[in-house]
Design an enzyme around this catalytic site. Structure first.
Site, PDB file in Angstrom:
ATOM      1  N   GLU A   1      65.958  49.069  41.488  1.00 35.27           N
ATOM      2  CA  GLU A   1      65.879  47.708  40.935  1.00 35.27           C
ATOM      3  C   GLU A   1      64.737  46.910  41.564  1.00 35.27           C
ATOM      4  OE1 GLU A   1      68.560  43.668  40.114  1.00 35.27           O
ATOM      5  OE2 GLU A   1      69.327  45.168  41.499  1.00 35.27           O
TER       6      GLU A   1
ATOM      7  N   LYS B   1      66.627  49.389  36.888  1.00 34.44           N
ATOM      8  CA  LYS B   1      67.140  48.067  36.506  1.00 34.44           C
ATOM      9  C   LYS B   1      65.975  47.087  36.601  1.00 34.44           C
ATOM     10  CE  LYS B   1      70.800  44.705  37.459  1.00 34.44           C
ATOM     11  NZ  LYS B   1      72.192  44.510  37.895  1.00 34.44           N
TER      12      LYS B   1
END
Length: 293
Positions: free
Chosen positions: A176, A211
């Site tokens: 992420e 992400k």
């Protein structure tokens, strides 16, 4: 690695719920849920309250509709139980939801326009523990504040370095590298990020998940979504309201939601179970519809 879970994460319609608020963000999450700071006297009591809130969500019929394909948990939630079962087992066996664990320990101070993850020498040990709890994958977050080439390269290198260690334990990492939605040159930062991500993906032999912040240019991450080493791309809500996040997400095909705040918006400790379940079901439906477009 559970092959059925792998298939579900690769192609099932739906989205990933994020229930991974840690110590720093828990008071804010509880306050939004209607529990004021004076309701608990210690960190222990605070974590008990957030576990009750998460238990209420996970055991709600709204969580059993098949629209949530995965959930990201905080360490203490993984170690806790739901209706007498370890949380990850309850999620998979009773809800058919794939469990992930947040593994980072927060962010370093900003340097080169980014915030790297704090060093975490115990990562391998935590991965082993997660495997013991039947967790499928992990998630770790770092933040890009400026369109700084060196900073973004450092972020991506760190994410993949951790990712490789996580893969070596048989877990699937969700990388992420969040781009702050207030980044003054957000589109430029995303261009650098995409280039660096593709360069690293080309060197991988096992697939990872990603992400991301919803990009400035619609469908900007198409090549990443289609890359053979990319299992699935999920998006964070990043400070947008649920309505705004859903609207932006629905314009990006092949990207599914992984919202935390946007999922709990409107839920309150004071609601009856019927009100709570209805609100949660409506939220899940909204996020699901945006994810399958």
């Amino acid at each position: 690695m559970n092959k059925e879970q792998l298939q579900q994460m690769r192609q099932a319609p739906g989205f990933v719920g994020a229930l991974d608020q840690s110590g720093g963000s828990t008071p804010k999450a509880l306050k939004a849920y209607g529990i004021q700071p004076d309701a608990y006297q210690s960190e222990e009591e605070m974590f008990d309250l957030i576990h009750q809130m998460r238990t209420r969500m996970i055991t709600s019929p709204a969580f059993a509709t098949g629209k949530i394909i995965g959930v990201i948990l905080f360490e203490r939630t993984m170690r806790g139980k739901i209706e007498g079962m370890p949380t990850a087992d309850f999620l998979w066996e009773k809800r058919h939801i794939v469990p992930f664990l947040k593994v980072d320990k927060g962010l370093q101070d900003e340097a080169n326009g980014v915030q790297l993850m704090k060093p975490f020498p115990e990562l391998g040990k935590l991965c082993e523990e997660a495997v013991g709890y039947h967790v499928f994958g992990t998630k770790m977050r770092s933040v890009i504040k400026q369109a700084n080439e060196q900073g973004i390269r450092d972020i991506v290198e760190q994410q993949f370095q951790w990712g490789k260690e996580i893969l070596s334990h048989g877990l699937v990492p969700i990388l992420e590298p969040e781009v702050d939605i207030h980044c003054p040159e957000k589109a430029k930062a995303e261009e650098i990020l995409k280039r660096e991500l593709l360069a690293q993906l080309d060197k991988m032999t096992e697939p990872v998940m990603l992400k991301i912040t919803i990009p400035t240019v619609d469908n900007f991450y198409k090549e990443i979504i289609e890359h053979p080493m990319m299992l699935r791309v999920v998006a964070l809500s990043g400070g947008y309201s649920r309505e705004q996040a859903n609207e932006l997400l629905s314009r990006n095909h092949g990207v599914i939601a992984s919202f935390s705040r946007a999922l709990v918006e409107g839920l309150s400790a004071r609601q009856t179970d019927a009100e709570f379940n209805a609100m949660l079901e409506a939220s899940i439906e909204d996020v699901y519809q945006a994810s399958i477009k």
